[in-house]
Design a protein around this motif. Sequence first.
Motif, PDB file in Angstrom:
ATOM      1  N   VAL A  11       0.862  -1.184   0.000  1.00  0.00           N
ATOM      2  CA  VAL A  11       0.000   0.000   0.000  1.00  0.00           C
ATOM      3  C   VAL A  11       0.896   1.231   0.000  1.00  0.00           C
ATOM      4  O   VAL A  11       1.807   1.356   0.813  1.00  0.00           O
ATOM      5  CB  VAL A  11      -0.932   0.021   1.232  1.00  0.00           C
ATOM      6  N   LEU A  12       0.634   2.137  -0.936  1.00  0.00           N
ATOM      7  CA  LEU A  12       1.406   3.371  -1.062  1.00  0.00           C
ATOM      8  C   LEU A  12       0.538   4.542  -0.625  1.00  0.00           C
ATOM      9  O   LEU A  12      -0.579   4.712  -1.117  1.00  0.00           O
ATOM     10  CB  LEU A  12       1.873   3.569  -2.503  1.00  0.00           C
ATOM     11  N   PHE A  13       1.042   5.335   0.301  1.00  0.00           N
ATOM     12  CA  PHE A  13       0.337   6.508   0.793  1.00  0.00           C
ATOM     13  C   PHE A  13       1.033   7.744   0.241  1.00  0.00           C
ATOM     14  O   PHE A  13       2.179   8.018   0.577  1.00  0.00           O
ATOM     15  CB  PHE A  13       0.347   6.546   2.320  1.00  0.00           C
ATOM     16  N   PHE A  14       0.345   8.478  -0.632  1.00  0.00           N
ATOM     17  CA  PHE A  14       0.896   9.692  -1.207  1.00  0.00           C
ATOM     18  C   PHE A  14       0.595  10.838  -0.252  1.00  0.00           C
ATOM     19  O   PHE A  14      -0.563  11.159  -0.009  1.00  0.00           O
ATOM     20  CB  PHE A  14       0.287   9.971  -2.582  1.00  0.00           C
ATOM     21  N   ASN A  15       1.622  11.451   0.299  1.00  0.00           N
ATOM     22  CA  ASN A  15       1.464  12.540   1.263  1.00  0.00           C
ATOM     23  C   ASN A  15       1.957  13.840   0.658  1.00  0.00           C
ATOM     24  O   ASN A  15       2.763  13.842  -0.272  1.00  0.00           O
ATOM     25  CB  ASN A  15       2.255  12.244   2.537  1.00  0.00           C
ATOM     26  N   THR A  16       1.478  14.941   1.198  1.00  0.00           N
ATOM     27  CA  THR A  16       1.936  16.255   0.748  1.00  0.00           C
ATOM     28  C   THR A  16       2.441  17.035   1.950  1.00  0.00           C
ATOM     29  O   THR A  16       1.923  16.902   3.053  1.00  0.00           O
ATOM     30  CB  THR A  16       0.793  17.052   0.093  1.00  0.00           C
ATOM     31  N   CYS A  47      -2.598  12.810   3.664  1.00  0.00           N
ATOM     32  CA  CYS A  47      -2.548  11.813   2.592  1.00  0.00           C
ATOM     33  C   CYS A  47      -3.776  11.941   1.696  1.00  0.00           C
ATOM     34  O   CYS A  47      -4.854  11.492   2.065  1.00  0.00           O
ATOM     35  CB  CYS A  47      -2.484  10.415   3.211  1.00  0.00           C
ATOM     36  N   PRO A  48      -3.635  12.538   0.507  1.00  0.00           N
ATOM     37  CA  PRO A  48      -4.798  12.691  -0.362  1.00  0.00           C
ATOM     38  C   PRO A  48      -5.102  11.478  -1.228  1.00  0.00           C
ATOM     39  O   PRO A  48      -6.187  11.365  -1.778  1.00  0.00           O
ATOM     40  CB  PRO A  48      -4.437  13.886  -1.231  1.00  0.00           C
ATOM     41  N   ARG A  49      -4.143  10.542  -1.351  1.00  0.00           N
ATOM     42  CA  ARG A  49      -4.348   9.413  -2.262  1.00  0.00           C
ATOM     43  C   ARG A  49      -3.700   8.162  -1.704  1.00  0.00           C
ATOM     44  O   ARG A  49      -2.585   8.194  -1.185  1.00  0.00           O
ATOM     45  CB  ARG A  49      -3.743   9.748  -3.623  1.00  0.00           C
ATOM     46  N   ILE A  50      -4.397   7.034  -1.853  1.00  0.00           N
ATOM     47  CA  ILE A  50      -3.893   5.739  -1.391  1.00  0.00           C
ATOM     48  C   ILE A  50      -3.994   4.762  -2.557  1.00  0.00           C
ATOM     49  O   ILE A  50      -5.051   4.629  -3.174  1.00  0.00           O
ATOM     50  CB  ILE A  50      -4.710   5.226  -0.196  1.00  0.00           C
ATOM     51  N   VAL A  51      -2.887   4.103  -2.852  1.00  0.00           N
ATOM     52  CA  VAL A  51      -2.822   3.185  -3.988  1.00  0.00           C
ATOM     53  C   VAL A  51      -2.326   1.826  -3.498  1.00  0.00           C
ATOM     54  O   VAL A  51      -1.411   1.754  -2.675  1.00  0.00           O
ATOM     55  CB  VAL A  51      -1.865   3.742  -5.072  1.00  0.00           C
ATOM     56  N   ILE A  52      -2.924   0.771  -4.029  1.00  0.00           N
ATOM     57  CA  ILE A  52      -2.442  -0.583  -3.751  1.00  0.00           C
ATOM     58  C   ILE A  52      -1.698  -1.055  -4.987  1.00  0.00           C
ATOM     59  O   ILE A  52      -2.221  -1.042  -6.095  1.00  0.00           O
ATOM     60  CB  ILE A  52      -3.606  -1.533  -3.427  1.00  0.00           C
ATOM     61  N   LEU A  53      -0.446  -1.462  -4.789  1.00  0.00           N
ATOM     62  CA  LEU A  53       0.414  -1.905  -5.894  1.00  0.00           C
ATOM     63  C   LEU A  53       0.732  -3.378  -5.704  1.00  0.00           C
ATOM     64  O   LEU A  53       1.248  -3.784  -4.662  1.00  0.00           O
ATOM     65  CB  LEU A  53       1.704  -1.086  -5.908  1.00  0.00           C
TER      66      LEU A  53
END
Length: 158
Positions: A11-16, A47-53
């Motif tokens: 799981v990738l958490f895109f943070n700003t 964290c505005p976006r969460i992606v599962i890779l």
Amino acid sequence: MTNLITTDDIVLFFNTTRAGDVYVNDSTSLGKTYTVDMLLDEPGDSCPRIVILNTKTLISSDATEIFAQAWLKRADAADELEIGENYSIEDLERSFPIFVRNSRDWAVRKDDIEAMAPVFPDPDRAFVERRELRLIASAEPAMFRARQGLDASTGRTV
């Protein structure tokens, strides 16, 4: 809840940052099976976006809405989605992580909460009405008051 994250997923958490820089945090889920509820506190507030890779196929899928729905369900179960006279919908929304504030599920729930919110009387309404009456009374010419049989100095009936 079913397992969302398998042993091959990360799981990738895109943070700003406050400066607007974007960085990625990965979860500690590699090699383990998790549900969303187990990882719900990991994203953080920025964290505005969460992606599962998937690490084997390198296929990614956006899981932001899934995490937002789970977060809102947990908050609703704990009665944290209530507003009152001293706590508005904006105050409530400020305490949410960004991925929840930007979600479609929150937009729908927000509309429902606003529609069901009790209507409180405006505390300034009485003051505004008194001020308007004073302004109207002060703007009336003394002759108009005299025609109505009012004392020009006090505004009372003679």
